[in-house]
Design a protein around this motif. Structure first.
Motif, mmCIF file in Angstrom:
data_model
loop_
_atom_site.group_PDB
_atom_site.id
_atom_site.type_symbol
_atom_site.label_atom_id
_atom_site.label_comp_id
_atom_site.label_asym_id
_atom_site.label_seq_id
_atom_site.Cartn_x
_atom_site.Cartn_y
_atom_site.Cartn_z
ATOM 1 N N ALA A 170 0.792 -1.199 -0.183
ATOM 2 C CA ALA A 170 -0.047 0.082 0.142
ATOM 3 C C ALA A 170 0.726 1.198 0.202
ATOM 4 C CB ALA A 170 -0.790 -0.105 1.128
ATOM 5 N N PRO A 174 1.669 3.805 -7.072
ATOM 6 C CA PRO A 174 0.554 3.138 -7.813
ATOM 7 C C PRO A 174 1.018 2.204 -9.006
ATOM 8 C CG PRO A 174 -0.396 5.337 -7.268
ATOM 9 C CD PRO A 174 1.031 5.347 -6.841
ATOM 10 N N GLN A 177 2.597 -0.666 -7.810
ATOM 11 C CA GLN A 177 1.666 -1.708 -7.129
ATOM 12 C C GLN A 177 1.166 -2.524 -8.157
ATOM 13 O OE1 GLN A 177 -1.424 0.582 -5.019
ATOM 14 N NE2 GLN A 177 0.033 1.281 -3.596
ATOM 15 N N ARG A 178 0.714 -1.859 -9.209
ATOM 16 C CA ARG A 178 0.305 -2.272 -10.531
ATOM 17 C C ARG A 178 1.081 -3.447 -11.269
ATOM 18 N NH1 ARG A 178 -0.939 2.024 -12.864
ATOM 19 N NH2 ARG A 178 -2.491 2.378 -11.302
ATOM 20 N N GLU A 201 -5.762 -3.935 -5.866
ATOM 21 C CA GLU A 201 -5.440 -2.261 -6.015
ATOM 22 C C GLU A 201 -6.572 -1.455 -4.951
ATOM 23 O OE1 GLU A 201 -3.994 -0.836 -9.690
ATOM 24 O OE2 GLU A 201 -4.563 -2.962 -10.537
ATOM 25 N N GLU A 202 -7.739 -1.721 -5.302
ATOM 26 C CA GLU A 202 -8.639 -0.906 -4.417
ATOM 27 C C GLU A 202 -8.332 -0.970 -3.135
ATOM 28 O OE1 GLU A 202 -12.613 -1.841 -5.854
ATOM 29 O OE2 GLU A 202 -12.429 -1.338 -7.828
ATOM 30 N N ARG A 203 -8.511 -2.221 -2.668
ATOM 31 C CA ARG A 203 -7.876 -2.441 -1.178
ATOM 32 C C ARG A 203 -6.927 -1.782 -0.497
ATOM 33 N NH1 ARG A 203 -7.463 -8.698 1.201
ATOM 34 N NH2 ARG A 203 -7.453 -8.267 3.325
ATOM 35 N N GLN A 205 -5.578 1.061 -1.674
ATOM 36 C CA GLN A 205 -6.048 2.407 -1.444
ATOM 37 C C GLN A 205 -6.394 2.656 -0.049
ATOM 38 O OE1 GLN A 205 -8.371 4.301 -4.586
ATOM 39 N NE2 GLN A 205 -6.849 3.266 -6.182
ATOM 40 N N ARG A 208 -3.998 2.233 2.490
ATOM 41 C CA ARG A 208 -3.072 3.475 2.697
ATOM 42 C C ARG A 208 -3.786 4.747 3.460
ATOM 43 N NH1 ARG A 208 1.288 5.063 -0.620
ATOM 44 N NH2 ARG A 208 1.947 7.146 -0.338
ATOM 45 N N ARG A 209 -5.038 4.795 3.204
ATOM 46 C CA ARG A 209 -5.761 6.056 3.890
ATOM 47 C C ARG A 209 -6.147 5.503 5.248
ATOM 48 N NH1 ARG A 209 -11.981 5.059 2.662
ATOM 49 N NH2 ARG A 209 -11.475 3.433 4.381
#
Length: 280
Positions: A170, A174, A177-178, A201-203, A205, A208-209
């Protein structure tokens, strides 16, 4: 066998693992790479191996393996059983691990925090580093419940299936990550492991938040683990610290509410200690 060894050229087979471009580099030592590859195959669950077994595992010719094994035995990294003629690693193989830990500011900074966290919560606490697509265990302090007692320093697990791996992924850019998630098929460790790159990838994000990652029976059945990233002076990823426990003792909601803040606090404490150190 002696004649075979004399006739065996250094290029009897390609070196293990390295890219072709690396092999063409004049600085690359093919014989050294083969010797290291021979050592690596002893991590695949074999207690002792014969020459033919090592050759099959490495893809190298038996004469090449014989020379590498003889050298490693002379240097004390392997020992030969006179009766079975099989080889096993010696304690000297641990020397590199000791030197790595001794020279690592991370190890020195993390140990007090790991011990304090384990003592307070009585749960297993780990610190892992990211190596490619794997989370490699650097520190392990077992708790009273002895979750997954077979885990030990140096164990590698798919990063996408572990809380430490996800916490570290995370923190990557990006595009990085990809690349890591899409370039290689992702293995499922349990029925609950998420292996879809887009979903991961959504997870990442969200992780990280929130500042922490949680996996619920994704790395091993019956385990729940919460992790937070450890950063260096410049805010770059260094490692991740996790607390692992059993789903029979903690629900996911309770783990997020209680362990999440505690693991984030522990990660910040280690990060603060590393403020004067740059990872690169």
């Amino acid at each position: 066998m002696a004649n075979d060894i004399a006739q065996d050229p250094i290029a009897d087979s390609p070196p293990p693992s390295p890219q072709a471009s690396t092999e063409r580099n004049p600085l690359f030592i093919t014989a050294l790479a083969r010797g290291l590859h021979v050592l690596e195959v002893f991590s695949n669950g074999w207690e002792a191996m014969g020459l033919s077994e090592i050759a099959n595992a490495t893809g190298l010719a038996v004469p090449t393996v014989q020379r590498a094994v003889h050298t490693l035995t002379e240097m004390g990294y392997l020992a030969k059983d006179a009766q079975t003629r099989r080889y096993r690693l010696t304690p000297k193989a641990l020397d590199s691990t000791y030197r790595y830990l001794q020279s690592s500011p991370l190890y020195e900074a993390a140990i007090p925090v790991v011990v304090a966290l384990r003592d307070e919560w009585q749960e297993t606490v780990n610190v892992s580093i990211l190596d490619g697509l794997e989370a490699m265990l650097l520190i392990r302090m077992p708790g009273a419940r002895r979750i997954n007692p077979t885990s030990m320093i140096g164990r590698r697990m798919p990063a996408h299936a572990t809380s430490t791996g996800l916490a570290m992924l995370a923190m990557l850019p990006p595009d990085e990550q990809r690349r890591r998630l899409h370039d290689t098929p992702l293995k499922a460790m349990t029925a609950w492991t998420v292996t879809d790159p887009a979903a991961l990838e959504e997870r990442l994000q969200i992780i990280r938040r929130d500042g922490y990652a949680l996996v619920n029976e994704e790395a091993a059945d019956g385990e729940i683990s919460v992790s937070a990233p450890i950063l260096d002076h410049d805010g770059r990823l260094v490692a991740a610290i996790s607390m692992t426990t059993a789903v029979s003792y903690w629900s996911e909601e309770e783990a997020r509410k209680q362990i999440g803040p505690a693991i984030k606090h522990a990660a910040r404490a280690i990060t603060d200690t590393l403020r004067g150190w740059r990872s690169k």
